[in-house]
Design an enzyme around this catalytic site. Structure first.
Site, PDB file in Angstrom:
ATOM      1  N   THR A  14       0.825  -1.220   0.000  1.00  0.00           N
ATOM      2  CA  THR A  14       0.000   0.000   0.000  1.00  0.00           C
ATOM      3  C   THR A  14       0.851   1.259   0.000  1.00  0.00           C
ATOM      4  OG1 THR A  14      -1.772  -1.102   1.179  1.00  0.00           O
ATOM      5  CG2 THR A  14      -1.729   1.271   1.359  1.00  0.00           C
ATOM      6  N   SER A  57       1.299  -7.271  -1.376  1.00  0.00           N
ATOM      7  CA  SER A  57       2.079  -8.345  -0.739  1.00  0.00           C
ATOM      8  C   SER A  57       1.312  -9.659  -0.615  1.00  0.00           C
ATOM      9  CB  SER A  57       2.615  -7.897   0.622  1.00  0.00           C
ATOM     10  OG  SER A  57       1.623  -7.956   1.607  1.00  0.00           O
ATOM     11  N   THR A  88       1.793  -4.648   4.238  1.00  0.00           N
ATOM     12  CA  THR A  88       1.689  -5.111   5.622  1.00  0.00           C
ATOM     13  C   THR A  88       1.103  -6.520   5.733  1.00  0.00           C
ATOM     14  OG1 THR A  88      -0.465  -4.034   5.836  1.00  0.00           O
ATOM     15  CG2 THR A  88       1.460  -2.778   6.577  1.00  0.00           C
ATOM     16  N   ASP A  89       0.295  -6.919   4.726  1.00  0.00           N
ATOM     17  CA  ASP A  89      -0.433  -8.196   4.855  1.00  0.00           C
ATOM     18  C   ASP A  89       0.508  -9.384   5.099  1.00  0.00           C
ATOM     19  OD1 ASP A  89      -2.765  -6.824   4.478  1.00  0.00           O
ATOM     20  OD2 ASP A  89      -3.119  -7.526   2.436  1.00  0.00           O
TER      21      ASP A  89
HETATM   22  N1  ASP Z   1      -2.776  -5.439   0.665  1.00  0.00           N
HETATM   23  C1  ASP Z   1      -1.694  -4.568   1.032  1.00  0.00           C
HETATM   24  C2  ASP Z   1      -0.401  -5.341   0.946  1.00  0.00           C
HETATM   25  O1  ASP Z   1      -0.105  -6.125   1.804  1.00  0.00           O
HETATM   26  C3  ASP Z   1      -1.877  -4.035   2.399  1.00  0.00           C
HETATM   27  C4  ASP Z   1      -0.774  -3.145   2.891  1.00  0.00           C
HETATM   28  O2  ASP Z   1       0.238  -2.909   2.279  1.00  0.00           O
HETATM   29  O3  ASP Z   1      -0.922  -2.620   3.996  1.00  0.00           O
HETATM   30  O4  ASP Z   1       0.327  -5.181   0.006  1.00  0.00           O
END
Ligand code: ASP
Length: 333
Positions: A14, A57, A88-89
């Site tokens: 993100t 991710s 973050t995922d």
């Molecule tokens: N879906 C995103 C990822 O993991 C969420 C994030 O980056 O916070 O790439």
């Protein structure tokens, strides 16, 4: 004062996303250049960057883990620290994997990301990235996540919230630092050293996780054994308990051992550790050859099993690797 030299590795998420035509978040085409949006970074740090990928991710692959570890090892003497921007995922998975691939690190490798993209007016990306750079300049010699107000040992971290600006928890190990008006490290961190990591970046992706639920039919586990799987992590209930009464899984665990397929027992509990000798249900699994995941998080246990299988296929050696502490991921009793 000399500016710390940081190598920034872009791995998507993100933090580097934009709204696409359908108004959903998708990887930004300009991901490589997004530090230009935070010009003050260059006032404080001497930054080089390398592009790993720009994926969400959710789509991260083992080849990306290998690439991150390989680039860091090749550049270990050239930089004061390393920052990896990542979604973050799956950040806890990637950062745990990198901690196994780069043992004896000696320098900081700091993962960060964001809940809101850098283009959003309330983004947390800028502060997270600036703080990650600062953490990467500190007296730290291990892989960590710096996110929101916390610094966590990577292989002890779990993403707990899909929206909180402090998204990660470290339920079974203290935070190793706090990000407030000052950034502080506590006594639980590994300090910088002159150690040089030996790159061991092979992983086996044929690992599957199976949660125990009441009534689970062992035929599903048996089907897994015949699916080409290399290793299985069971998230057991409580202290590491596996059904041994109605719908017993014991014969299937014995079969796995006979087939040379390691089965690691983690727990669905967020706190505490696996004690396979506490209840008959745990003892039955242990006697069938299952390996205790002790107090490892699911992320730490799965990536460690993938890493162990990348080093050897020998069940006894895998057991030995899984049971010992190799990068701070489990508490030695
Ligand atoms: N879906 C995103 C990822 O993991 C969420 C994030 O980056 O916070 O790439």
């Amino acid at each position: 004062m000399k500016k710390p030299k940081i190598l920034l590795l872009f791995a998507g998420g993100t933090i580097a996303m934009v709204n696409n035509l359908e108004n959903t978040l998708a990887p930004a085409p300009y991901a490589e250049e997004f530090t230009n949006l935070i010009p003050e970074l260059n006032d404080h740090f001497n930054i080089d960057s390398q592009f790993i990928t720009s994926v969400d991710s959710t789509n991260i692959q083992i080849t990306h883990w290998e690439k991150i570890a390989t680039i860091i090892e090749a550049n270990i003497s050239n930089y004061d620290g390393f920052v990896v921007t990542h979604g973050t995922d799956t950040m806890s998975f990637t950062s745990s994997a990198v901690s196994y691939a780069l043992q004896d690190l000696g320098k900081p490798v700091v993962f960060t990301g964001a809940q809101l993209p850098i283009s959003h007016w309330r983004t947390d990306a800028k502060l997270n990235l600036i703080n990650a750079m600062a953490v990467a300049s500190m007296n730290l010699g291990e892989v960590v996540i710096a996110f929101g107000s916390k610094i966590l040992r990577a292989n002890r971290s779990t993403k707990q919230s899909e929206s909180d600006f402090s998204a990660f928890v470290s339920n079974k190990y203290p935070f190793i630092g706090n990000i407030k008006s000052e950034i502080t490290l506590n006594s639980f961190h590994k300090p910088r050293s002159n150690k040089k990591p030996t790159l061991k970046a092979n992983f086996d992706e044929n690992v599957v996780v199976l949660p125990i639920i009441p009534g689970l039919n062992p035929k599903h586990f048996d089907a897994l054994l015949n699916s080409g799987v290399s290793g299985i992590v069971i998230t057991a209930v409580g202290a590491g308990n596996i059904p041994n009464g109605a719908k017993t899984l014991t014969p299937s665990l014995v079969k796995a051992t006979e087939m040379g397929i390691p089965v690691v027992i983690a727990t669905q509990c967020n706190q505490g550790t696996v004690h396979m000798n506490l209840y008959e249900t745990g003892v039955a699994a242990f006697d069938s050859g299952a390996i205790s995941g002790q107090d490892m998080t699911l992320e730490a246990a799965t990536t460690k099993l993938m890493w162990a299988l990348g080093q050897t296929k020998d069940l006894n050696q895998i057991r030995e690797i899984m049971e010992k502490n190799i990068a701070g991921e489990l508490t030695v009793k």
